[in-house]
Design an enzyme around this catalytic site. Structure first.
Site, short mmCIF file in Angstrom:
data_model
loop_
_atom_site.label_atom_id
_atom_site.label_comp_id
_atom_site.label_asym_id
_atom_site.label_seq_id
_atom_site.Cartn_x
_atom_site.Cartn_y
_atom_site.Cartn_z
N GLU A 130 0.94 -1.07 -0.05
CA GLU A 130 -0.07 0.17 0.08
C GLU A 130 0.97 1.11 -0.04
O GLU A 130 1.20 1.78 1.02
CB GLU A 130 -1.01 -0.16 1.35
CG GLU A 130 -1.95 1.31 1.19
CD GLU A 130 -2.84 1.31 2.36
OE1 GLU A 130 -3.62 2.17 2.46
OE2 GLU A 130 -2.46 0.46 3.36
N LYS A 176 -2.83 -2.03 -2.94
CA LYS A 176 -3.74 -1.10 -2.30
C LYS A 176 -3.31 0.31 -2.59
O LYS A 176 -2.50 0.89 -2.27
CB LYS A 176 -4.04 -1.15 -0.78
CG LYS A 176 -5.36 -0.26 -0.24
CD LYS A 176 -5.60 -0.64 1.13
CE LYS A 176 -6.50 0.17 1.59
NZ LYS A 176 -7.12 -0.08 2.83
#
Length: 295
Positions: free
Chosen positions: A176, A213
């Site tokens: 992420e 993400k």
């Protein structure tokens, strides 16, 4: 590795519920729920309250594998139970939702327009413990504040280095590298992050796949090459501070990318709602995020 969970994460229709607020973000999550900081004292009481909140969400009739593929948990939540069942097992065996664990310890100070993750000296032990709790994968967040190549390289090098350790441990990592939605050069930063990820995917061991993400991009379908990449199991998007309606509108423009929302998911939930009101509010939220995720 659980083959059914792997196929569900790669091919299933739905989205990822982010229920992983940790110590620093828990007071804000409770405040939005209607529990003020002066109504509790100390971390133990705070974490008991947030666990009761998460339990209310997870046990709601609206929360199920019909629309939710996975849920991201804070470490303390992984170690608690619901109705006498470990939370990861409750998610999978009762709700049909894949359990994922947040493993980062927060962000270091900013340098070169980015914040890498703080050191994780106990990562190996945490991964071993997560496997014993039947967790499928992990999530770890870095933060990109500007289109600065040096900062973005530092973020991505760290994400991939730790990601390979997680793969070696037998878990599937969600990398992420979040881009700040308030960055003045957000689109440029997202393009650099995308290019940097694509250039690093080839460094993964043969046959290994990661999840990503990412911030909902300013340029729709910017992540198309990532969605199609053989080393990527799934691309999910964070809400990043957008309202739920705005996050859903923007997400729907990105084909093959599904939601992994936290604040947008719980928008409108209040501690003083009746169970019927709570379930109806959550059901409407889940339904709208699901629709935006299946474009």
């Amino acid at each position: 590795m659980n083959t059914e969970q792997y196929e569900r994460m790669g091919q299933g229709l739905g989205f990822v519920a982010a229920l992983d607020q940790s110590g620093g973000s828990t007071p804000g999550a409770l405040k939005r729920y209607g529990i003020e900081p002066d109504s509790y004292s100390g971390d133990d009481e705070m974490f008991d309250l947030v666990h009761a909140y998460r339990t209310r969400i997870i046990t709601s009739s609206a929360f199920s594998g019909d629309k939710i593929l996975a849920a991201i948990l804070f470490e303390q939540t992984m170690n608690r139970d619901i109705d006498g069942i470990d939370v990861p097992d409750f998610l999978w065996h009762v709700k049909g939702v894949v359990p994922i664990l947040k493993v980062d310890k927060g962000l270091a100070e900013a340098a070169d327009g980015a914040r890498v993750m703080k050191p994780m000296p106990e990562l190996d032990a945490l991964l071993e413990h997560a496997l014993s709790k039947h967790v499928f994968g992990t999530k770890m967040r870095s933060f990109v504040q500007a289109a600065n190549e040096a900062g973005i390289d530092a973020v991505l090098d760290q994400q991939f280095e730790v990601g390979r350790r997680i793969l070696d441990a037998g878990l599937v990592p969600i990398l992420e590298p979040e881009v700040d939605i308030k960055a003045s050069d957000k689109a440029e930063a997202e393009a650099l992050v995308t290019e940097g990820i694509l250039s690093r995917l080839g460094s993964l061991p043969q046959g290994q796949r990661v999840m990503l993400k990412l911030t909902i991009p300013s340029d729709p379908d910017l992540y198309a090459d990532l969605v199609a990449h053989p080393s990527v199991l799934r691309v999910v998007a964070l809400s990043g501070g957008y309202s739920r309606d705005e996050a859903n509108r923007l997400l729907a423009q990105n084909h093959g990318v599904i939601a992994s929302f936290s604040r947008a998911l719980t928008e409108g939930l209040r501690v003083d709602q009746s169970d019927a009101q709570f379930d109806a509010t959550l059901a409407a939220s889940i339904g709208s995020i699901y629709e935006a995720s299946i474009t």
